[in-house]
Motif scaffolding. Structure first.
Motif, mmCIF file in Angstrom:
data_model
loop_
_atom_site.group_PDB
_atom_site.id
_atom_site.type_symbol
_atom_site.label_atom_id
_atom_site.label_comp_id
_atom_site.label_asym_id
_atom_site.label_seq_id
_atom_site.Cartn_x
_atom_site.Cartn_y
_atom_site.Cartn_z
ATOM 1 N N LEU A 10 104.967 -16.845 -71.028
ATOM 2 C CA LEU A 10 106.352 -17.136 -71.413
ATOM 3 C C LEU A 10 106.433 -17.655 -72.839
ATOM 4 O O LEU A 10 105.611 -18.456 -73.279
ATOM 5 N N LEU A 11 107.434 -17.202 -73.554
ATOM 6 C CA LEU A 11 107.674 -17.592 -74.937
ATOM 7 C C LEU A 11 108.816 -18.606 -74.955
ATOM 8 O O LEU A 11 109.873 -18.339 -74.380
ATOM 9 N N PRO A 12 108.628 -19.761 -75.576
ATOM 10 C CA PRO A 12 109.727 -20.741 -75.620
ATOM 11 C C PRO A 12 110.953 -20.169 -76.329
ATOM 12 O O PRO A 12 110.836 -19.385 -77.260
ATOM 13 N N ASP A 13 112.119 -20.572 -75.860
ATOM 14 C CA ASP A 13 113.371 -20.115 -76.473
ATOM 15 C C ASP A 13 113.479 -20.577 -77.918
ATOM 16 O O ASP A 13 112.914 -21.597 -78.313
ATOM 17 N N ASN A 14 114.223 -19.815 -78.686
ATOM 18 C CA ASN A 14 114.565 -20.139 -80.068
ATOM 19 C C ASN A 14 116.092 -20.047 -80.152
ATOM 20 O O ASN A 14 116.634 -19.027 -80.589
ATOM 21 N N PRO A 15 116.796 -21.099 -79.671
ATOM 22 C CA PRO A 15 118.259 -21.024 -79.557
ATOM 23 C C PRO A 15 118.950 -20.902 -80.911
ATOM 24 O O PRO A 15 118.496 -21.468 -81.913
ATOM 25 N N PRO A 16 120.062 -20.187 -80.940
ATOM 26 C CA PRO A 16 120.799 -19.989 -82.196
ATOM 27 C C PRO A 16 121.716 -21.174 -82.482
ATOM 28 O O PRO A 16 122.328 -21.715 -81.567
#
Length: 185
Positions: A10-16
């Motif tokens: 799983l790749l951690p989120d990169n929220p906008p």
């Protein structure tokens, strides 16, 4: 809750900070009018973010890659409208048949519409491959959000791909390998 063997994947989120569009590639349909649970999870996550940023557009991606006679994008758009997203905020990219084409066609829409902060909304197991593909294509200011979902059988040949959480994981491992061979990532 991710299974133990998935955690390394799983790749951690990169929220906008201020998204102007959400790109949602389909993860399959159950039938001509119903997305699978993974696709529903993606749409519902995009909807939650759209409620915070209602000026943003949603780009529903994927054509008729399951031979149902209807594009995945149109079924996804109908689901999004049922949630309350206005039709003028939904863009249907209905020509693509795979992730690479999803992102190429979405990139053309980004340029055409002048979107500056694209945000991929994908199934958590799919995020790593989608982000790697978008980066290779030169996406700028890319952000991503991941939706969790258990599996659910899809129509046709995608039945086993989406059947269970484990089959989703195995599919993504194989799809990543295939994407490397094709030099998409």
């Amino acid at each position: 809750m991710p299974l133990l063997f998935e955690k390394h994947w799983l790749l951690p989120d990169n929220p906008p900070p201020a998204p102007d569009c959400f790109i949602i590639p389909s993860y399959a349909l159950k039938d001509k009018s119903t997305p699978t649970l993974p696709t529903i999870a993606e749409i519902e996550l995009a909807y939650q973010w759209w409620q915070r940023f209602p000026q943003a557009h949603l780009i529903m991606c994927t054509g008729d890659n399951q031979n149902l006679g209807v594009s995945n994008a149109s079924v996804m758009a109908a689901y999004a409208r049922k949630l309350g997203i206005p039709a003028d905020k939904i863009i249907e990219e209905d020509q693509s048949l795979n992730t690479y084409e999803n992102l190429i066609n979405a990139q053309a829409i980004l340029r055409e519409r002048g979107f500056q902060q694209p945000t991929l909304v994908t199934l958590d197991l799919y995020t790593r491959r989608a982000v790697a593909t978008a980066r290779k294509m030169g996406y700028k200011n890319l952000h991503w959000l991941s939706a969790y979902s258990r599996g659910e059988p899809a129509y046709g040949y995608k039945f086993f791909q989406t059947h269970s959480r484990f089959s989703l994981y195995v599919y993504e491992l194989l799809a990543m390998l295939y994407s490397r061979i094709k030099k998409w990532i």
